[in-house]
Design a protein around this motif. Structure first.
Motif, PDB file in Angstrom:
ATOM      1  N   CYS A 159       0.873  -1.174   0.000  1.00 27.19           N
ATOM      2  CA  CYS A 159       0.000   0.000   0.000  1.00 27.19           C
ATOM      3  C   CYS A 159       0.910   1.224   0.000  1.00 27.19           C
ATOM      4  CB  CYS A 159      -0.902   0.002   1.233  1.00 27.19           C
ATOM      5  SG  CYS A 159      -1.824   1.545   1.375  1.00 27.19           S
ATOM      6  N   CYS A 162       0.080   3.467   3.288  1.00 30.44           N
ATOM      7  CA  CYS A 162       0.430   2.941   4.616  1.00 30.44           C
ATOM      8  C   CYS A 162       1.864   2.405   4.661  1.00 30.44           C
ATOM      9  CB  CYS A 162      -0.531   1.822   5.023  1.00 30.44           C
ATOM     10  SG  CYS A 162      -2.252   2.316   5.071  1.00 30.44           S
ATOM     11  N   HIS A 172      -7.266  -0.466   1.100  1.00 31.20           N
ATOM     12  CA  HIS A 172      -6.985   0.844   1.699  1.00 31.20           C
ATOM     13  C   HIS A 172      -8.229   1.707   1.548  1.00 31.20           C
ATOM     14  CE1 HIS A 172      -4.499   4.166   3.124  1.00 31.20           C
ATOM     15  NE2 HIS A 172      -5.238   4.898   2.315  1.00 31.20           N
ATOM     16  N   PHE A 178      -6.623   4.137   6.198  1.00 29.93           N
ATOM     17  CA  PHE A 178      -5.877   2.966   6.676  1.00 29.93           C
ATOM     18  C   PHE A 178      -6.198   1.801   5.751  1.00 29.93           C
ATOM     19  CE2 PHE A 178      -6.455   5.185  10.816  1.00 29.93           C
ATOM     20  CZ  PHE A 178      -5.122   5.272  11.178  1.00 29.93           C
ATOM     21  N   CYS A 179      -5.324   0.776   5.802  1.00 29.63           N
ATOM     22  CA  CYS A 179      -5.674  -0.484   5.160  1.00 29.63           C
ATOM     23  C   CYS A 179      -6.560  -1.254   6.148  1.00 29.63           C
ATOM     24  CB  CYS A 179      -4.423  -1.295   4.833  1.00 29.63           C
ATOM     25  SG  CYS A 179      -3.679  -0.816   3.268  1.00 29.63           S
TER      26      CYS A 179
HETATM   27 ZN   LIG Z   1      -3.228   1.469   3.195  1.00 29.60          ZN
END
Ligand SMILES: [Zn+2]
Ligand SMILES: [Zn+2]
Length: 332
Positions: A159, A162, A172, A178-179
């Motif tokens: 990602c 992140c 994500h 956030f993931c």
């Molecule tokens: Zn992420």
């Protein structure tokens, strides 16, 4: 009359739900074209209408606030939910409870209804505060081992936001930033994602609200029937605005009740509509959970099918094991 109205209403509601939830707007054919009406044409028409009403500058400001409400974490829809929910209960308390007990609704319905409403509120709070499963460096190893990559929908990749490896089935979320593990979708009503850890609370949230809405709707209708019987409205002669005498038909009585108890009748109708809609939504999610498919995966699979490709769902363990996976999910 009432039966046919209900049947037509059911067919329309479930057809719209089916088109919105199950049909890709990218496909061809009349159902995909109907889906495009909801996802492409209505947004375009709304935009043109806003330009006409608010002008270019006003539209830009409106768009900014709308974007903020829909694309940044904020409690706007949680407040709307609380206003509707507490407001609805208060209207029942003021306008409905004084008619209980009556020959159609016994007193215990006040306590059962209030208890169910309290449970529904608790499920809303739980779904809102239990973390959906934010993946960070501490729990990354656990999530990388939780689900294998199927190399169709999920291949090992990082990602970029992140700066961690994306575990299979994670996504994500651009709103939560956030993931999220086994991400289903971002839900504006609970102001966070529905994911691996809070999916069971989300299911409880929609199930309990479907039940309380149905229950309240039924009790509300029985109260209205009691008022109609008690006041002998079917044999009463009404006087319309022009001074003409009108016999008490069901349509006339409905209009009369709408004037006599407008907020109560409105909330009863809203309860019945929401009960059906949420009930349909719960059945859809139960069906998906039973197949171990997230809403995010469902969309990706529809795109694959549009391109003539098929996929074997390696995460499908059989209905009961899939449901157990949802109920046993660890909280992160
Ligand atoms: Zn992420
Ligand atoms: Zn999210």
């Amino acid at each position: 009359m009432g039966f046919w109205m209900l049947l037509i209403y059911l067919v329309i509601t479930f057809s719209i739900l089916f088109i919105l939830l199950c049909i890709s707007p990218h496909g061809s054919g009349p159902i995909a074209a109907t889906s495009r009406v909801f996802f492409v044409h209505i947004p375009n028409w709304s935009y043109s209408l806003t330009i006409k009403l608010l002008g270019v500058e006003g539209t830009a400001r409106f768009k900014y606030y709308a974007m903020y409400i829909f694309t940044e974490p904020n409690p706007f829809f949680q407040m709307v939910y609380l206003a509707l929910s507490i407001g609805g209960y208060t209207i029942y308390y003021i306008y409905g409870f004084p008619y209980i007990p009556n020959p159609y609704v016994q007193e215990f319905h006040i306590y059962i209804g209030s208890f169910l409403y309290f449970i529904a509120l608790l499920t809303f709070i739980s779904a809102s505060i239990v973390s959906p499963c934010i993946i960070d460096k501490q729990n990354l190893k656990y999530h990388l081992e939780l689900f294998p990559y199927d190399n169709i929908l999920y291949k090992p990749s990082d990602c970029s936001a992140c700066k961690i490896q994306k575990p299979a089935r994670s996504k994500h979320c651009s709103i939560c930033k956030f993931c999220i593990g086994k991400q289903d979708h971002h839900c504006i009503w609970i102001n966070q994602c529905v994911g691996y850890s809070n999916y069971k609370y989300f299911l409880a949230f929609i199930l309990s609200h479907s039940l309380i809405c149905f229950y309240a709707g039924q009790v509300g209708i029985m109260i209205l029937i009691y008022i109609i019987q008690n006041d002998k409205l079917l044999s009463v002669v009404f006087i319309d605005k022009l001074g003409n005498e009108v016999k008490g038909s069901w349509i006339v009585i409905f209009q009369y009740m709408l004037q006599r108890l407008p907020s109560f009748v409105f909330v009863i109708i809203l309860c019945l509509i929401m009960g059906l809609t949420l009930g349909g939504f719960f059945v859809y999610h139960l069906f998906m959970a039973g197949q171990n498919v997230t809403s995010n995966e469902r969309i990706k699979m529809m795109k694959l099918e549009d391109n003539g490709k098929n996929r074997v769902n390696v995460y499908n363990l059989g209905f009961w094991k899939n449901i157990n996976e949802v109920l046993d999910a660890v909280e992160f």
